[in-house]
Design an enzyme around this catalytic site. Structure first.
Site, PDB file in Angstrom:
ATOM      1  N   LYS A   1     -41.425 -27.765  -6.228  1.00 59.33           N
ATOM      2  CA  LYS A   1     -40.523 -26.624  -6.096  1.00 59.33           C
ATOM      3  C   LYS A   1     -39.111 -27.004  -5.665  1.00 59.33           C
ATOM      4  O   LYS A   1     -38.141 -26.358  -6.063  1.00 59.33           O
ATOM      5  CB  LYS A   1     -41.116 -25.603  -5.129  1.00 59.33           C
ATOM      6  CG  LYS A   1     -42.391 -24.953  -5.632  1.00 59.33           C
ATOM      7  CD  LYS A   1     -42.918 -23.920  -4.645  1.00 59.33           C
ATOM      8  CE  LYS A   1     -44.191 -23.283  -5.139  1.00 59.33           C
ATOM      9  NZ  LYS A   1     -44.683 -22.228  -4.218  1.00 59.33           N
TER      10      LYS A   1
ATOM     11  N   GLY B   1     -46.684 -23.949   8.365  1.00 60.03           N
ATOM     12  CA  GLY B   1     -46.245 -24.859   7.314  1.00 60.03           C
ATOM     13  C   GLY B   1     -44.742 -24.869   7.189  1.00 60.03           C
ATOM     14  O   GLY B   1     -44.067 -23.917   7.595  1.00 60.03           O
TER      15      GLY B   1
END
Length: 286
Positions: free
Chosen positions: A67, A130
């Site tokens: 990404k 995260g």
């Protein structure tokens, strides 16, 4: 000319994206084939050069670990993807001077819609688990939901550049701490967005269970295989609402279908219904 689209990532065999997209294009009556391509970050530039030379490409869904790397492979980045520096969607647009690859981020819309559907409104004490590209999208989603700050718990505090940049760009105050300190804050949060890989939150789930406290908020666990995850089971046992990652995947895929098909208005409730059916989600409208 046959039209094509694909999801890129590594590993990719588990992806539910082909099922979602095939169902949508079949319902729309548009002939776009959709495949899964396993590609590493190192091989992404050569793949993109190859795809640019092939006619008929409408778009790419981009998943981990590509990404951030995809930002450097497109000709233009639009919308919230520009602020985040994270691209999960690529559209190929025809222009007078040739085809241009344009990067977008539909993960943000996916998270916002999934969390709202579970009843969350304006989070006052949100937590993100995260620190990668999906966590950066979670920062943007919390900002869109009206949050002013967020606590982020990560496995490696040295690898948080994406979320820090997202917070600075969007004006969201972030407190970044190691995952080992997450249990109490996570259990008490009104919204938790876990962007950790499958099973990576198992240790935290055990710690939350050991607290023997209620978990009254909304948990979105982006990992959807295996399901239910341990943290989802612990959260539900504590009385909280659980949103499966498959639901986020659905909502972000709806936005991709609109972009790839170029049929914005036609991607309606009936299309969303067949996409739900394709992956075993209850039917719902946006």
């Amino acid at each position: 000319m046959s039209l094509r689209a694909a999801v890129l990532g590594h590993p990719i065999s588990h992806s539910k994206s082909p099922a979602l997209h095939h169902a949508a294009y079949s319902r729309l009556g548009i002939g776009i084939s959709y495949t899964a391509i396993d590609v590493t970050e190192q091989l992404l530039p050569s793949l993109m050069r190859q795809l640019r030379r092939q006619p008929g490409w409408r778009g790419l869904s981009v998943t981990m670990p590509l990404k951030t790397a995809m930002v450097g492979e497109v000709d233009e980045v639009r919308g919230v993807a520009k602020a985040l520096g994270v691209v999960n969607t690529v559209c190929f647009e025809e222009h007078a001077d040739g085809t241009r690859a344009v990067g977008f981020n539909t993960d943000v819309a996916g998270i916002v819609n999934a969390v709202r559907h579970a009843g969350a409104r304006t989070p006052s004490a949100p937590v993100i688990l995260g620190g990668g590209g999906t966590a950066a999208a979670a920062v943007a989603a919390l900002s869109e939901l009206g949050a002013g700050s967020a606590r982020i718990f990560v496995r490696d505090p040295a690898r948080t550049a994406e979320v820090r940049a997202a917070g600075e760009s969007l004006g969201l105050s972030l407190a970044i701490r190691p995952l080992t300190e997450a249990a109490k804050a996570t259990a008490a949060a009104d919204v938790v967005i876990s962007t950790l890989p499958p099973r990576a939150a198992d240790g935290l789930a055990s710690e939350i269970a050991a607290l023997k406290t209620s978990t009254p908020g909304v948990l979105l666990d982006v990992a959807y295989d295996p399901w239910p995850s341990l943290i989802a089971s612990v959260w539900e046992a504590g009385g909280g609402a659980v949103v499966p990652g498959l639901e986020m995947l659905l909502y972000q895929a709806v936005e991709q279908v609109r972009l790839f098909s170029r049929l914005e208005e036609e991607v309606n409730a009936s299309v969303i219904d067949v996409m739900c059916d394709a992956v075993g989600l209850p039917r719902r409208a946006l």
